[in-house]
Each structure stands twice: as structure tokens, then as C-alpha cells.
Write a protein that holds these residues in place. Structure first.
Motif, mmCIF file in Angstrom:
data_model
loop_
_atom_site.group_PDB
_atom_site.id
_atom_site.type_symbol
_atom_site.label_atom_id
_atom_site.label_comp_id
_atom_site.label_asym_id
_atom_site.label_seq_id
_atom_site.Cartn_x
_atom_site.Cartn_y
_atom_site.Cartn_z
ATOM 1 N N THR A 119 3.782 -38.678 -67.780
ATOM 2 C CA THR A 119 4.567 -39.911 -67.772
ATOM 3 C C THR A 119 4.844 -40.362 -66.348
ATOM 4 N N LYS A 120 4.765 -41.659 -66.155
ATOM 5 C CA LYS A 120 5.199 -42.275 -64.908
ATOM 6 C C LYS A 120 6.170 -43.386 -65.277
ATOM 7 N N ILE A 121 7.155 -43.583 -64.432
ATOM 8 C CA ILE A 121 8.139 -44.641 -64.665
ATOM 9 C C ILE A 121 8.222 -45.476 -63.395
ATOM 10 N N PHE A 122 8.124 -46.790 -63.571
ATOM 11 C CA PHE A 122 8.169 -47.705 -62.447
ATOM 12 C C PHE A 122 9.374 -48.630 -62.582
ATOM 13 N N ALA A 123 10.137 -48.752 -61.520
ATOM 14 C CA ALA A 123 11.248 -49.703 -61.458
ATOM 15 C C ALA A 123 10.666 -51.047 -61.054
ATOM 16 N N LEU A 124 11.015 -52.103 -61.758
ATOM 17 C CA LEU A 124 10.434 -53.398 -61.425
ATOM 18 C C LEU A 124 11.192 -54.136 -60.333
ATOM 19 N N SER A 125 12.442 -53.759 -60.092
ATOM 20 C CA SER A 125 13.187 -54.353 -58.978
ATOM 21 C C SER A 125 13.136 -53.434 -57.766
ATOM 22 N N SER A 126 13.661 -52.225 -57.916
ATOM 23 C CA SER A 126 13.682 -51.272 -56.814
ATOM 24 C C SER A 126 14.026 -49.889 -57.351
ATOM 25 N N PRO A 127 13.315 -48.861 -56.897
ATOM 26 C CA PRO A 127 13.638 -47.506 -57.335
ATOM 27 C C PRO A 127 14.941 -46.977 -56.735
ATOM 28 N N GLN A 128 15.569 -47.751 -55.853
ATOM 29 C CA GLN A 128 16.856 -47.357 -55.288
ATOM 30 C C GLN A 128 18.025 -48.150 -55.875
ATOM 31 N N SER A 129 17.745 -49.231 -56.560
ATOM 32 C CA SER A 129 18.802 -50.105 -57.073
ATOM 33 C C SER A 129 19.565 -49.437 -58.216
ATOM 34 N N LEU A 130 20.879 -49.594 -58.195
ATOM 35 C CA LEU A 130 21.709 -49.072 -59.278
ATOM 36 C C LEU A 130 22.035 -50.156 -60.302
ATOM 37 N N LYS A 131 21.598 -51.375 -60.058
ATOM 38 C CA LYS A 131 21.833 -52.475 -60.996
ATOM 39 C C LYS A 131 20.890 -52.339 -62.190
ATOM 40 N N PRO A 132 21.281 -52.859 -63.359
ATOM 41 C CA PRO A 132 20.350 -52.864 -64.498
ATOM 42 C C PRO A 132 19.071 -53.619 -64.130
ATOM 43 N N GLN A 133 17.956 -53.072 -64.561
ATOM 44 C CA GLN A 133 16.663 -53.676 -64.268
ATOM 45 C C GLN A 133 15.641 -53.238 -65.313
ATOM 46 N N ASN A 134 14.486 -53.841 -65.263
ATOM 47 C CA ASN A 134 13.387 -53.448 -66.132
ATOM 48 C C ASN A 134 12.642 -52.272 -65.503
ATOM 49 N N PHE A 135 12.220 -51.372 -66.379
ATOM 50 C CA PHE A 135 11.378 -50.252 -65.992
ATOM 51 C C PHE A 135 10.157 -50.273 -66.898
ATOM 52 N N VAL A 136 9.026 -49.870 -66.360
ATOM 53 C CA VAL A 136 7.837 -49.699 -67.181
ATOM 54 C C VAL A 136 7.556 -48.214 -67.273
ATOM 55 N N PHE A 137 7.566 -47.713 -68.504
ATOM 56 C CA PHE A 137 7.184 -46.333 -68.775
ATOM 57 C C PHE A 137 5.681 -46.356 -69.045
ATOM 58 N N MET A 138 4.950 -45.479 -68.379
ATOM 59 C CA MET A 138 3.503 -45.419 -68.533
ATOM 60 C C MET A 138 3.139 -43.984 -68.886
#
Length: 171
Positions: A119-138
Motif C-alpha cells: 500500500t502507498k498513500i498520497f496526500a493531495l495537499s501536503s504530507p505535512q498538513s494537519l488540515k483535512p484533505q484528500n488522500f489517495v490510497f494505492m
């Protein structure tokens, strides 16, 4: 259509009006390569014998209305059975990395990874952001999940290199 003119696409959507709205506002064209099913995604897979190269799940679009029957080990095991051996699962998930607001996201990550060890997970805004955001699980059914790195090296794509930099360390 231009990149994969022979691709056969099944779209499963529980909302009956979405397909027509997509044609009207998003310029989705009727084509013999696309079949729209108005049905719950889990029920569709349970009744189907098809295998897919790619399954994309986008039912986790808010913190409020998450279909719980599509967040379980049983559901992801069902999805895995419908992937070809070299297939890939992509899931769009809204979440947060904020430790005070990420119980669902952490549980989802653990469930997903328990069925798909690659599994890989990508943050669509920033991997450091604590705000809610979209992630893509691959995830891949088997083998090493290095499609993004491989494609980046093969194409020299700036976009793919950038995507790689948004990967979370999900250990």
C-alpha cells in the motif's frame, strides 16, 4: 479515451442522476466502452465475476456520510478478488493527519493495509498538513507497489516525481 481507446470501463454509482449530470456538465460522452450501473458498489462486486486492471473507489467523500459497509476488511477482500494479479486499487479518502482528528483515517489505513500489504498513500495537499484533505490510497494485489516510481523514471515526468514527493510514510 485518447490514451486507452480500447479500455472497457464499468462505472458503478448508487445515485441515479449522477451519470446524466456528468454528461450534461462534465462532458461525459456516451460510448460503447463505458457501462454505467446504478447500484451499490459492494453489491455490484458481490454479484459480479469480472476482474479488473484498475478499481477506483470514491465513496469516502466526507466525514459525515461514509458508507460503513465499504470500510471493512470484508469489503477490501472482495475488491481484491476482483483485481487481476497485476491490477491496482485506487481509493480517494478524505482524512486528516491531525492526531486529535484522525481516528477514522488511521482505522481506514490499518484496514486497507491489512488486506493490501503493498500500500502507498498520497496526500493531495501536503504530507505535512494537519488540515483535512484528500488522500489517495494505492494498492496492488501482489508484488511491489512501485508503479509511480517506475513510471516517473521511465517518462521523466515532473508530475509523477511531484506525486512521489506527496507519499506518506504509512509504517
Amino acid at each position: 479515451k485518447q490514451l486507452f481507446p480500447n479500455a472497457k470501463i464499468d462505472v458503478v454509482e448508487i445515485e441515479p442522476r449522477l451519470f446524466e449530470l456528468s454528461k450534461k456538465y462534465l462532458h461525459l460522452y456516451d460510448t460503447s466502452n463505458l457501462t454505467n450501473y446504478i447500484q451499490d458498489g459492494r453489491a455490484f462486486l458481490a454479484d459480479s465475476q469480472k476482474e479488473y486492471d484498475i478499481i477506483f473507489i470514491d465513496v469516502y467523500s466526507s466525514f459525515i456520510s461514509i458508507p460503513s459497509h465499504m470500510t471493512t476488511v470484508e469489503f477490501f477482500s472482495l475488491v481484491k478478488r476482483h483485481l487481476r494479479n497485476d491490477g491496482m486499487l485506487l481509493a480517494n479518502v478524505i482524512g486528516s493527519l491531525d492526531p486529535s482528528n484522525n481516528r477514522f483515517f488511521i482505522a481506514k489505513t490499518k484496514t486497507f493495509s491489512s488486506v493490501f500489504p503493498n500500500t502507498k498513500i498520497f496526500a493531495l495537499s501536503s504530507p505535512q498538513s494537519l488540515k483535512p484533505q484528500n488522500f489517495v490510497f494505492m494498492a496492488t494485489k501482489k508484488g511491489e507497489n512501485n508503479y509511480v516510481e517506475f513510471a516517473s523514471k521511465q517518462t521523466g515526468s515532473y508530475f509523477l516525481k511531484t506525486v512521489s514527493s506527496y507519499e506518506l510514510d504509512n509504517n
